[in-house]
Scaffold this active site. Structure first.
Site, PDB file in Angstrom:
ATOM      1  N   LYS A  32     -30.172   4.834  44.543  1.00 45.28           N
ATOM      2  CA  LYS A  32     -29.661   6.108  45.407  1.00 45.28           C
ATOM      3  C   LYS A  32     -31.044   6.646  46.064  1.00 45.28           C
ATOM      4  O   LYS A  32     -30.855   7.185  47.215  1.00 45.28           O
ATOM      5  CB  LYS A  32     -29.073   6.948  44.410  1.00 45.28           C
ATOM      6  CG  LYS A  32     -28.292   8.086  45.141  1.00 45.28           C
ATOM      7  CD  LYS A  32     -27.712   9.009  44.129  1.00 45.28           C
ATOM      8  CE  LYS A  32     -26.338   8.352  43.603  1.00 45.28           C
ATOM      9  NZ  LYS A  32     -25.723   9.189  42.526  1.00 45.28           N
ATOM     10  N   ARG A 103     -28.716  14.194  40.045  1.00 48.16           N
ATOM     11  CA  ARG A 103     -28.027  13.146  39.620  1.00 48.16           C
ATOM     12  C   ARG A 103     -28.888  11.829  39.139  1.00 48.16           C
ATOM     13  O   ARG A 103     -30.072  11.812  39.452  1.00 48.16           O
ATOM     14  CB  ARG A 103     -27.583  12.605  41.084  1.00 48.16           C
ATOM     15  CG  ARG A 103     -26.273  13.350  41.839  1.00 48.16           C
ATOM     16  CD  ARG A 103     -26.136  12.917  43.029  1.00 48.16           C
ATOM     17  NE  ARG A 103     -25.752  13.923  43.952  1.00 48.16           N
ATOM     18  CZ  ARG A 103     -24.490  14.198  44.186  1.00 48.16           C
ATOM     19  NH1 ARG A 103     -23.587  13.344  43.842  1.00 48.16           N
ATOM     20  NH2 ARG A 103     -24.130  15.094  45.265  1.00 48.16           N
ATOM     21  N   GLY A 112     -20.182   6.159  37.861  1.00 51.23           N
ATOM     22  CA  GLY A 112     -19.657   7.061  36.767  1.00 51.23           C
ATOM     23  C   GLY A 112     -20.434   6.650  35.299  1.00 51.23           C
ATOM     24  O   GLY A 112     -19.880   7.343  34.303  1.00 51.23           O
ATOM     25  N   MET A 114     -23.645   7.531  34.479  1.00 50.75           N
ATOM     26  CA  MET A 114     -24.408   8.496  33.952  1.00 50.75           C
ATOM     27  C   MET A 114     -23.898   9.802  34.852  1.00 50.75           C
ATOM     28  O   MET A 114     -23.286  10.032  35.524  1.00 50.75           O
ATOM     29  CB  MET A 114     -25.748   8.013  34.361  1.00 50.75           C
ATOM     30  CG  MET A 114     -26.088   6.845  33.203  1.00 50.75           C
ATOM     31  SD  MET A 114     -27.802   6.323  33.676  1.00 50.75           S
ATOM     32  CE  MET A 114     -27.818   5.656  35.238  1.00 50.75           C
ATOM     33  N   ARG A 376     -24.902   2.924  49.729  1.00 47.23           N
ATOM     34  CA  ARG A 376     -25.151   1.936  49.190  1.00 47.23           C
ATOM     35  C   ARG A 376     -24.463   0.548  49.469  1.00 47.23           C
ATOM     36  O   ARG A 376     -23.313   0.701  50.127  1.00 47.23           O
ATOM     37  CB  ARG A 376     -25.033   2.108  47.758  1.00 47.23           C
ATOM     38  CG  ARG A 376     -23.609   2.678  47.247  1.00 47.23           C
ATOM     39  CD  ARG A 376     -23.400   2.917  45.730  1.00 47.23           C
ATOM     40  NE  ARG A 376     -22.107   3.324  45.690  1.00 47.23           N
ATOM     41  CZ  ARG A 376     -21.844   4.388  44.616  1.00 47.23           C
ATOM     42  NH1 ARG A 376     -22.610   4.704  43.789  1.00 47.23           N
ATOM     43  NH2 ARG A 376     -20.512   4.494  44.546  1.00 47.23           N
ATOM     44  N   HIS A 490     -11.635   6.772  40.655  1.00 50.55           N
ATOM     45  CA  HIS A 490     -12.532   5.980  39.439  1.00 50.55           C
ATOM     46  C   HIS A 490     -11.982   4.547  39.068  1.00 50.55           C
ATOM     47  O   HIS A 490     -12.618   3.380  39.248  1.00 50.55           O
ATOM     48  CB  HIS A 490     -12.895   6.715  38.283  1.00 50.55           C
ATOM     49  CG  HIS A 490     -13.421   5.771  37.158  1.00 50.55           C
ATOM     50  ND1 HIS A 490     -12.897   5.412  36.151  1.00 50.55           N
ATOM     51  CD2 HIS A 490     -14.944   5.806  36.881  1.00 50.55           C
ATOM     52  CE1 HIS A 490     -13.464   4.658  35.512  1.00 50.55           C
ATOM     53  NE2 HIS A 490     -14.965   5.129  35.925  1.00 50.55           N
ATOM     54  N   SER A 798     -26.700 -38.865  31.446  1.00 50.99           N
ATOM     55  CA  SER A 798     -26.224 -37.699  32.013  1.00 50.99           C
ATOM     56  C   SER A 798     -26.307 -36.715  30.544  1.00 50.99           C
ATOM     57  O   SER A 798     -26.069 -37.137  29.459  1.00 50.99           O
ATOM     58  CB  SER A 798     -24.529 -37.648  31.837  1.00 50.99           C
ATOM     59  OG  SER A 798     -24.025 -36.589  32.160  1.00 50.99           O
ATOM     60  N   THR A 801     -25.227 -31.233  27.204  1.00 48.86           N
ATOM     61  CA  THR A 801     -25.862 -30.127  26.824  1.00 48.86           C
ATOM     62  C   THR A 801     -25.100 -29.330  25.600  1.00 48.86           C
ATOM     63  O   THR A 801     -25.628 -28.491  25.079  1.00 48.86           O
ATOM     64  CB  THR A 801     -26.324 -29.190  27.645  1.00 48.86           C
ATOM     65  OG1 THR A 801     -25.203 -28.973  28.866  1.00 48.86           O
ATOM     66  CG2 THR A 801     -27.587 -29.780  28.408  1.00 48.86           C
ATOM     67  N   ASN A 802     -23.783 -29.723  25.676  1.00 49.83           N
ATOM     68  CA  ASN A 802     -22.993 -28.937  24.461  1.00 49.83           C
ATOM     69  C   ASN A 802     -23.574 -29.446  22.884  1.00 49.83           C
ATOM     70  O   ASN A 802     -24.145 -28.580  22.264  1.00 49.83           O
ATOM     71  CB  ASN A 802     -21.463 -29.361  24.520  1.00 49.83           C
ATOM     72  CG  ASN A 802     -21.153 -28.929  25.694  1.00 49.83           C
ATOM     73  OD1 ASN A 802     -21.410 -28.035  26.423  1.00 49.83           O
ATOM     74  ND2 ASN A 802     -20.035 -29.628  26.089  1.00 49.83           N
ATOM     75  N   CYS A 865     -23.217 -32.865  32.002  1.00 44.50           N
ATOM     76  CA  CYS A 865     -21.694 -32.910  32.072  1.00 44.50           C
ATOM     77  C   CYS A 865     -21.468 -31.780  30.961  1.00 44.50           C
ATOM     78  O   CYS A 865     -20.546 -31.729  30.534  1.00 44.50           O
ATOM     79  CB  CYS A 865     -21.358 -34.121  31.813  1.00 44.50           C
ATOM     80  SG  CYS A 865     -21.733 -34.830  30.321  1.00 44.50           S
ATOM     81  N   TYR A 885     -27.113 -34.526  40.098  1.00 38.07           N
ATOM     82  CA  TYR A 885     -25.747 -33.832  40.088  1.00 38.07           C
ATOM     83  C   TYR A 885     -25.480 -33.110  39.082  1.00 38.07           C
ATOM     84  O   TYR A 885     -26.155 -33.213  37.817  1.00 38.07           O
ATOM     85  CB  TYR A 885     -24.491 -34.850  40.436  1.00 38.07           C
ATOM     86  CG  TYR A 885     -24.484 -35.750  39.100  1.00 38.07           C
ATOM     87  CD1 TYR A 885     -23.630 -35.340  38.227  1.00 38.07           C
ATOM     88  CD2 TYR A 885     -24.925 -37.092  38.902  1.00 38.07           C
ATOM     89  CE1 TYR A 885     -23.416 -36.451  36.989  1.00 38.07           C
ATOM     90  CE2 TYR A 885     -24.757 -37.831  37.597  1.00 38.07           C
ATOM     91  CZ  TYR A 885     -24.016 -37.399  36.714  1.00 38.07           C
ATOM     92  OH  TYR A 885     -23.750 -38.134  35.589  1.00 38.07           O
TER      93      TYR A 885
HETATM   94  C1  PEP Z   1     -21.800 -32.556  25.765  1.00 35.60           C
HETATM   95  O1  PEP Z   1     -21.808 -32.510  24.211  1.00 35.60           O
HETATM   96  O2  PEP Z   1     -22.223 -31.881  26.232  1.00 35.60           O
HETATM   97  C2  PEP Z   1     -20.395 -33.112  26.054  1.00 35.60           C
HETATM   98  C3  PEP Z   1     -20.429 -32.968  27.420  1.00 35.60           C
HETATM   99  O3  PEP Z   1     -19.819 -33.937  25.468  1.00 35.60           O
HETATM  100  P1  PEP Z   1     -18.660 -33.364  24.102  1.00 35.60           P
HETATM  101  O4  PEP Z   1     -18.349 -31.800  24.810  1.00 35.60           O
HETATM  102  O5  PEP Z   1     -17.410 -33.963  24.696  1.00 35.60           O
HETATM  103  O6  PEP Z   1     -19.395 -33.370  23.075  1.00 35.60           O
END
Ligand code: PEP
Ligand code: MG
Length: 906
Positions: A32, A103, A112, A114, A376, A490, A798, A801-802, A865, A885
């Protein structure tokens, strides 16, 4: 020797077409403050004032009130003198008093969240001056009572104590109205307003034990401290958390000369937008009220009027107001004050062109003079974000890169949400009509209190009006309805910011909080009743109305095309069925990055064969069961290859622990025993045998294919036979076979040998071949450490990452829900690492795995993935490490496409 360190000012002045600050000083002056300075600089008439910097807020939080006020006092006094000179009035004077507003203003707008104090400087002496200057006693006393009300609530903490407690000041007002047998504030006489002032002061003394401050300087320091304190108030903290804004930003304080919209019929105040914040349409629009102060427009107590003639007509149609009545009672500003309107129109043009973005402005007309109070970049829905961005690009106001960088990828989610099914909508019974405050479709059960929004899985919050305390509940509810308030109330502004469907100002709703009922005409609805709301038309409908998937075309399609022109990473999808593959194709996926084959085995007709396979004691028995599964798998793969029309498809071999497939309940165990003609004891024995203490680290991933090679054989056969079949149909097929959970080179190499051998067998039998590749997931820390060795035989990597996050943190994917929320709450973690890739830790492994892999094979294809493949920050990281990718669930594909373009640009 004395060193001269240049002292950074604590106070930046603006006004009179000059300013110390600039628009690019948002971090120091808040959004502001920076904008007020910039507007003043480009010749927009803003009331003069000054900004106390966000750095002072940080000092305030560290050192406390006393020391900070002492330090900034000389600068503040100087700045007040400058305002006095510009306005020709004196702070606290009883002849010619200057009144000011105080203000908050953080780096980004937090509507709203603050506190604000208006009319500061009024006291028992200066009121005389105001009366003399304006010749309007009523206005003066009304301003005074409003000031006491606001100051006591904001600075002195005099607020309702509980949710059904009344505001102490409103209680006094209501009492006086009853006594005087009137129902409007405007019916108060001067004497009434004077009585209110004295009664207000009494209640302040009674409730706080302190007198209401009469000295304007005491008032000013109190208000400045209250703004700094509000940065650490509950509302602000919640809003910061919701939006991920850091605590150390702090807020600036803007002190500005008051201008009055409530000085009679030649005064007024309003809010306007240079474009439609709901749809993005390029039409100037907004609302105003004659003889009112700013909070009257947003508070939703009076029905605001439209600024433009066109807007006014549109509004009248929705509100079912006849043209006669509209012209008489609700004329547009364009009709009522054509000169002021013309001036305002010019300023909005100037400001939009200057800021190159849709502006949300506040203005006041004081006795025929227009003042712009703030501008703004306007909050907008996802749909408006896309349309405005693409329109500004076409209009030549911004270039392609700017248009892309302005998109908040996650906000695209709103556009992917369902809309009402037209047929269902026609059948539905309209209960009431309000304003289309924030587009979308929502169905849910009625709740009347924001803190009860989680009472039902799908709730619609129905309120007379909303206030900043309600934000948390508004975020939880599916949609919001208010009985009062306009398009800038609001509820409307906050809902649009959240991308939440909202209908505001549905005047026909009679809400009773005590009985938790909603009455429309003779019909009564109760808490828990289902209603549906259409935020694009303002309709409120009875019951549940069916919804359907949205169609994505127009500007959305243009944005997607533009993204692809800039993105260098491809976006693939995680899809297990032809249906999901098709959805993702429609969203522009360029292939499948992960097909989880296990999901195919859970269907009723397959689970039996799967269980037979698992329960088999011999290889022969297992092979027999796998034979039954083969045609089903082949069929699945054919469908997916066809849906992907020549794009690459990565199929992952069986991954989950086998015990997930066996029955755990006695009844189903009995059934299985009968079906397979074996004893119940045998079934039970096998189930017990498969039981694992830590299944996520147990017999799963490539450990299955390495212990039961016939599974890998069957799956390879199914994939390649399907590929050959679809190839015969004339389509290109690019199968990629992926081995999960690899941790050692041999684990991968032995699987690859099985796959290659089976491929030769299939090609020989079918007298045809197809190109295929064999790669691995990178989802155990060890794999990333020896990625150079794995890459010798692998065609692609691939990143899963889970699992990689699970194993790097040592947090179970299945159990982390018990402690992660607390970790986030306590700030031990900034984000859920399963949602936003932990670049600091897990990211190192991803980077190392990528570099080691490419050291062996410089052109190794690498993707991701895990769930992170559709999360914008993580996508940017994938770009940074050089992936080819990202792959994400179908509905995140558009988000990832924009995120990939943004990553490539920056
Ligand atoms: C992972 O582990 O990132 C994955 C894509 O495989 P899943 O989630 O099936 O274990
Ligand atoms: Mg995994």
């Amino acid at each position: 020797m004395e060193t001269l360190i240049e002292k950074q000012p604590s106070v930046y002045a603006f006004g009179n077409k000059k300013a110390d600050g600039r628009r690019d000083m948002k971090n120091l002056l808040g959004g502001k403050g920076a904008n007020l300075a910039e507007m003043s600089r480009i010749g927009i008439p803003v009331p003069p004032g000054f900004t106390i910097t966000t750095e002072v807020c940080a000092q305030y939080n560290e050192e406390g009130k006393e020391s900070v006020i002492n330090r900034i006092e000389p600068e503040v006094r100087d700045a007040i003198t400058t305002i006095e000179e510009t306005m020709g009035a004196i702070f606290g004077d009883d002849e010619n008093p200057l009144l000011i507003s105080v203000r908050s203003g953080a780096r980004v707008s937090m509507p709203g969240m603050m506190d604000t104090v208006l009319n500061l400087g009024l006291n028992d002496e200066s009121i005389k001056g105001i009366i003399k200057m304006t010749g309007n006693e009523r206005f003066a006393w009304d301003s005074y009572r409003r000031f006491i009300q606001m100051y006591s609530s904001v600075v002195m903490g005099l607020k309702p104590e509980s949710k059904d407690d009344l505001d102490p000041f409103e209680e006094i007002i209501d009492h006086l109205k009853d006594k005087r047998r009137i129902d409007q504030d405007t019916q108060f006489t001067v004497q009434d307003l004077q009585d209110l002032v004295y009664d207000f002061k009494d209640i302040v003394q009674k409730r706080t034990g302190k007198p209401f401050p009469n000295n304007p300087w005491d008032q000013l320091w109190g208000a400045i401290a209250a703004v700094f304190d509000s940065w650490n108030g509950d509302r602000a903290i919640y809003y910061r958390k919701m939006n991920g804004y850091p605590e150390d930003w702090g807020t600036a304080v803007n002190v500005q000369a008051m201008v009055f919209g409530n000085m009679g019929d030649d005064s007024g105040t309003g809010v306007c937008f240079t474009r439609d914040a709901g749809t993005g349409e390029n039409v100037f629009n907004g609302e105003y009220l004659i003889n009112a102060q700013g909070e009257d427009v947003v508070a939703g107590v009076r029905t605001p009027q439209q600024i433009t003639f066109l807007g006014s007509q549109r509004w009248a149609k929705l509100a079912q107001v006849e043209e006669e009545e509209r012209k008489e009672s609700y004329p547009s500003l364009e009709e009522l004050m054509p000169d002021i309107y013309k001036e305002l129109f010019e300023y909005q043009n100037k400001l939009e062109t200057h800021y190159q973005d849709m502006q949300d402005m506040e203005f006041t007309i004081q006795q025929g003079k227009l003042w712009i109070l703030q501008t703004r970049n306007g909050k907008r829905t996802g749909a408006a974000m896309v349309k405005i961005g693409m329109d500004l690009l076409k209009e030549g106001l911004i270039d392609e890169k700017t248009a892309l960088m302005r998109i908040e990828p996650n906000k695209l989610n709103e556009l992917l949400h369902p809309i009402f099914d037209l047929d269902a909508l026609q059948e539905a019974n309209v209960i009431a009509q309000g304003l289309p405050a924030s587009p979308g479709a929502a169905t849910g059960q009625i709740v009347f209190f924001a803190d009860e929004a989680d009472k039902f899985k799908y709730s619609i919050l129905v309120r007379v009006e909303t206030s900043p305390e309600d934000v948390e509940g508004m975020n939880i509810a599916r949609g919001i309805v208010t009985a009062r308030g306009g398009m800038t109330s609001h509820a409307a502004v906050v809902a649009r910011g959240m991308g939440k469907c909202c209908v505001s100002g549905a005047g026909a709703l009679k809400i009773n909080y005590k009985t938790r009922t909603l009455k429309v005409g003779d019909h009564e609805y109760h808490e828990g009743d289902w209603i549906s709301i259409n935020g694009s038309t303002g309709n409120i409908l009875e019951g549940k109305v069916a919804t359907k998937e949205p169609v994505l075309s127009g500007e959305f399609a243009e944005l997607m095309e533009l993204s692809d022109n800039y993105a260098t990473m491809e976006v693939r999808t995680n899809a297990d069925t032809p249906k999901d593959a098709l959805i993702a194709r429609n969203f522009g996926a360029k292939g499948i990055g992960l097909t989880r084959t296990e999901h195919m085995f859970f269907e009723v007709d397959r689970i039996k064969a799967m269980r037979e396979m698992i329960l088999a004691d011999t290889i022969k028995g297992r092979k027999q069961a796998l034979k039954e599964l083969l045609p089903m798998q082949r069929n699945d793969f054919e469908g997916i290859f066809r849906a992907m029309e020549g794009h690459p498809v990565t199929v992952r071999l069986l991954d989950p622990p086998l015990h997930e497939f066996v029955p755990h309940q006695l009844a189903t165990q009995k059934e299985l025993a009968e079906e397979l003609h074996i004893s119940l004891a045998a079934v039970k024995g096998k189930v017990a045998e498969l039981e694992e203490f830590n299944p996520m680290m147990g017999h799963r991933g490539c450990r299955l294919g390495n212990t039961y090679p016939e599974i890998t054989e069957m799956q390879t056969q199914a994939i390649l036979e399907a590929a050959l079949k679809v190839k015969k149909e004339g389509l290109t097929v690019k199968p990629e076979i992926m081995v999960p959970l690899v941790g050692t080179v041999e684990e991968f190499n032995q699987q690859k040998a099985i796959i290659d051998a089976m491929a030769q067998e299939v090609f020989k039998k079918r007298k045809d071949t197809v190109e295929y590749s064999v790669g691995t997931m990178m989802e155990t820390p060890r794999a990333t450490l020896i990625a150079d060795k794995i890459a010798e035989n692998a065609d692609f990597f691939s990143f899963g990452t889970n699992d990689l996050t699970q194993m790097t943190f040592g947090y179970s994917r299945d159990d982390s829900g018990k402690f992660l929320p607390i970790y986030l709450e306590k700030g031990i973690l900034k984000h859920d690492p399963f949602e936003v890739l932990d670049q600091e830790g897990v990211g190192q492994l991803v980077e190392m795995g990528t570099q080691l892999g490419r050291k062996t094979k410089s052109d190794l294809k690498i993707g991701i993935c895990g769930e992170h493949g559709g999360e914008p920050n993580s996508v940017a990281f994938c770009q940074k490490v050089g992936m080819n990718y990202v792959s994400c669930s179908p509905f995140r594909v558009p988000i990832a496409r924009v995120a990939a373009a943004q990553a490539a640009i920056s």
